[in-house]
Enzyme design. Structure first.
Site, PDB file in Angstrom:
ATOM      1  N   ARG A   1       0.851  -1.169   0.174  1.00  0.00           N
ATOM      2  CA  ARG A   1      -0.140   0.066  -0.011  1.00  0.00           C
ATOM      3  C   ARG A   1       0.798   1.112  -0.120  1.00  0.00           C
ATOM      4  NH1 ARG A   1      -4.321   1.478   5.004  1.00  0.00           N
ATOM      5  NH2 ARG A   1      -2.235   2.007   5.688  1.00  0.00           N
TER       6      ARG A   1
ATOM      7  N   THR B   1      -0.698   7.473  -1.066  1.00  0.00           N
ATOM      8  CA  THR B   1      -2.157   7.459  -1.803  1.00  0.00           C
ATOM      9  C   THR B   1      -2.885   6.557  -0.991  1.00  0.00           C
ATOM     10  OG1 THR B   1      -1.196   5.846  -3.386  1.00  0.00           O
ATOM     11  CG2 THR B   1      -0.688   8.369  -3.772  1.00  0.00           C
TER      12      THR B   1
ATOM     13  N   ASP C   1       1.182  -2.015  12.426  1.00  0.00           N
ATOM     14  CA  ASP C   1       1.564  -2.774  11.142  1.00  0.00           C
ATOM     15  C   ASP C   1       1.883  -4.088  11.045  1.00  0.00           C
ATOM     16  OD1 ASP C   1       2.941  -1.400   8.136  1.00  0.00           O
ATOM     17  OD2 ASP C   1       3.303  -3.456   8.589  1.00  0.00           O
TER      18      ASP C   1
ATOM     19  N   ASP D   1       5.321  -5.583   9.475  1.00  0.00           N
ATOM     20  CA  ASP D   1       6.630  -5.172  10.412  1.00  0.00           C
ATOM     21  C   ASP D   1       6.389  -5.986  11.693  1.00  0.00           C
ATOM     22  OD1 ASP D   1       7.468  -3.332   8.500  1.00  0.00           O
ATOM     23  OD2 ASP D   1       6.540  -1.617   9.443  1.00  0.00           O
TER      24      ASP D   1
HETATM   25  O1  LIG Z   1      -6.836  -2.482   3.347  1.00  0.00           O
HETATM   26  P1  LIG Z   1      -5.521  -1.590   2.874  1.00  0.00           P
HETATM   27  O2  LIG Z   1      -5.764  -0.277   3.363  1.00  0.00           O
HETATM   28  O3  LIG Z   1      -5.339  -1.850   1.486  1.00  0.00           O
HETATM   29  O4  LIG Z   1      -4.434  -2.044   4.063  1.00  0.00           O
HETATM   30  C1  LIG Z   1      -4.253  -3.200   4.299  1.00  0.00           C
HETATM   31  C2  LIG Z   1      -2.887  -3.709   3.614  1.00  0.00           C
HETATM   32  O5  LIG Z   1      -1.779  -3.148   4.058  1.00  0.00           O
HETATM   33  C3  LIG Z   1      -0.810  -3.953   4.755  1.00  0.00           C
HETATM   34  O6  LIG Z   1       0.050  -4.409   3.842  1.00  0.00           O
HETATM   35  P2  LIG Z   1       1.298  -3.369   3.543  1.00  0.00           P
HETATM   36  O7  LIG Z   1       0.847  -2.420   2.446  1.00  0.00           O
HETATM   37  O8  LIG Z   1       1.740  -2.673   4.897  1.00  0.00           O
HETATM   38  O9  LIG Z   1       2.344  -4.265   2.926  1.00  0.00           O
HETATM   39  P3  LIG Z   1       3.110  -5.631   3.507  1.00  0.00           P
HETATM   40  O10 LIG Z   1       2.237  -6.582   4.153  1.00  0.00           O
HETATM   41  O11 LIG Z   1       4.269  -5.714   2.907  1.00  0.00           O
HETATM   42  O12 LIG Z   1       3.659  -4.856   5.042  1.00  0.00           O
HETATM   43  C4  LIG Z   1      -1.775  -5.278   5.113  1.00  0.00           C
HETATM   44  O13 LIG Z   1      -1.000  -6.541   5.323  1.00  0.00           O
HETATM   45  C5  LIG Z   1      -2.679  -5.111   3.925  1.00  0.00           C
HETATM   46  O14 LIG Z   1      -2.028  -6.007   2.853  1.00  0.00           O
HETATM   47  O1  LIG Z   2      -3.800  -1.266  10.225  1.00  0.00           O
HETATM   48  C1  LIG Z   2      -3.176  -1.298   9.517  1.00  0.00           C
HETATM   49  C2  LIG Z   2      -3.654  -0.882   8.225  1.00  0.00           C
HETATM   50  C3  LIG Z   2      -2.829  -1.535   7.106  1.00  0.00           C
HETATM   51  N1  LIG Z   2      -1.927  -2.477   7.199  1.00  0.00           N
HETATM   52  C4  LIG Z   2      -1.585  -2.787   8.611  1.00  0.00           C
HETATM   53  O2  LIG Z   2      -0.501  -3.342   8.675  1.00  0.00           O
HETATM   54  N2  LIG Z   2      -2.007  -2.225   9.692  1.00  0.00           N
HETATM   55 MG   LIG Z   3       2.765  -3.341   6.185  1.00  0.00          MG
END
Ligand SMILES: O=P(O)(O)OC[C@H]1O[C@H](OP(=O)(O)OP(=O)(O)O)[C@H](O)[C@@H]1O
Ligand SMILES: O=c1cc[nH]c(=O)[nH]1
Ligand SMILES: [Mg+2]
Length: 209
Positions: free
Chosen positions: A104, A108, A200, A203
């Site tokens: 994400r 944006t 997160d 993370d």
């Molecule tokens: O519903 P949304 O607003 O799209 O957010 C949710 C997304 O954000 C996080 O991923 P992230 O972009 O942090 O990627 P990662 O899993 O690589 O940390 C989470 O694991 C989802 O995939």
């Molecule tokens: O709360 C949140 C939203 C998006 N992605 C995450 O990992 N946590």
């Molecule tokens: Mg993430």
């Protein structure tokens, strides 16, 4: 409209409390996500089709049941979705695992796709798309778009924590997809994080912060 199932089983709720806790470290966080994924998989597979079979017991021939039809596909949204895969495979070891890589964009909040690899015979499989977090819903909507574009039809979405905004977005974009969650939280904050949430997920799973 896709149905929303909130798993209020006491074991799931108890473990989710530790997952949320800021004091829970990476190792324990990963183990708990794995355990909750197993418990959720038990519930989500309740409607899997069975077929009649015969089996020889040491005593006689028994009329019995086995899972019928094509094997299940599990599709984690990278990265954080990976944390839920092994927990599901413990119950359904024959499932095939596809991967959809999305992150994400922090400015944006729009999902950016960077990887797709799915099992063969996509059209004939049932799929569970998994990701711990359903925040704005952008990532789940995009992952399911990607899966459908390649022939995926019978799709469920499973996550630990959802925001109402994410549920609305997913239901609007994919009314055929049922949503399975451990907790429906209050809202999103200005950065698109779920409140109260767990922070997160990626993370915390991989220790990258
Ligand atoms: O519903 P949304 O607003 O799209 O957010 C949710 C997304 O954000 C996080 O991923 P992230 O972009 O942090 O990627 P990662 O899993 O690589 O940390 C989470 O694991 C989802 O995939
Ligand atoms: O709360 C949140 C939203 C998006 N992605 C995450 O990992 N946590
Ligand atoms: Mg993430």
């Amino acid at each position: 409209m896709g149905k929303v199932y909130v798993f209020d089983h006491p074991l799931i709720q108890h473990k989710l409390t530790y997952i949320r806790d800021v004091k829970t470290g990476t190792k324990e966080f990963r183990e708990l996500v794995d355990e909750v994924a197993t418990l959720m998989a038990f519930e989500i597979t309740r409607d899997m089709p069975l077929e009649d079979v015969k089996v020889e017991t040491p005593v006689t021939t028994a009329n019995a049941k086995m899972l019928a039809g094509k094997k299940l596909g599990i599709v984690p949204i990278l990265r954080a979705g990976i944390g839920m895969v092994d927990g599901i495979l413990k119950l359904i070891p024959a499932a095939k695992v596809g991967h959809i890589g999305l992150y994400r964009d922090p400015e944006t909040l729009q999902p950016v796709e960077y990887y797709v690899k799915l099992p063969a015979d996509v059209e004939e499989r049932d799929f569970i798309v998994v990701d711990p977090m359903l925040a704005t819903g952008g990532s789940a909507v995009e992952a399911i778009n990607s899966l459908k574009k390649r022939g995926g039809k019978n799709i469920k979405f499973m996550c630990l924590i959802a925001a109402p905004e994410g549920v609305d977005a997913l239901q609007a974009a994919h009314p055929d997809v049922d949503i399975y969650i451990a907790a429906l939280d209050e809202k999103l904050n200005d950065h698109g994080y779920i409140v109260p949430g767990l922070g997160d997920a990626g993370d915390r799973l991989f220790g990258t912060k």
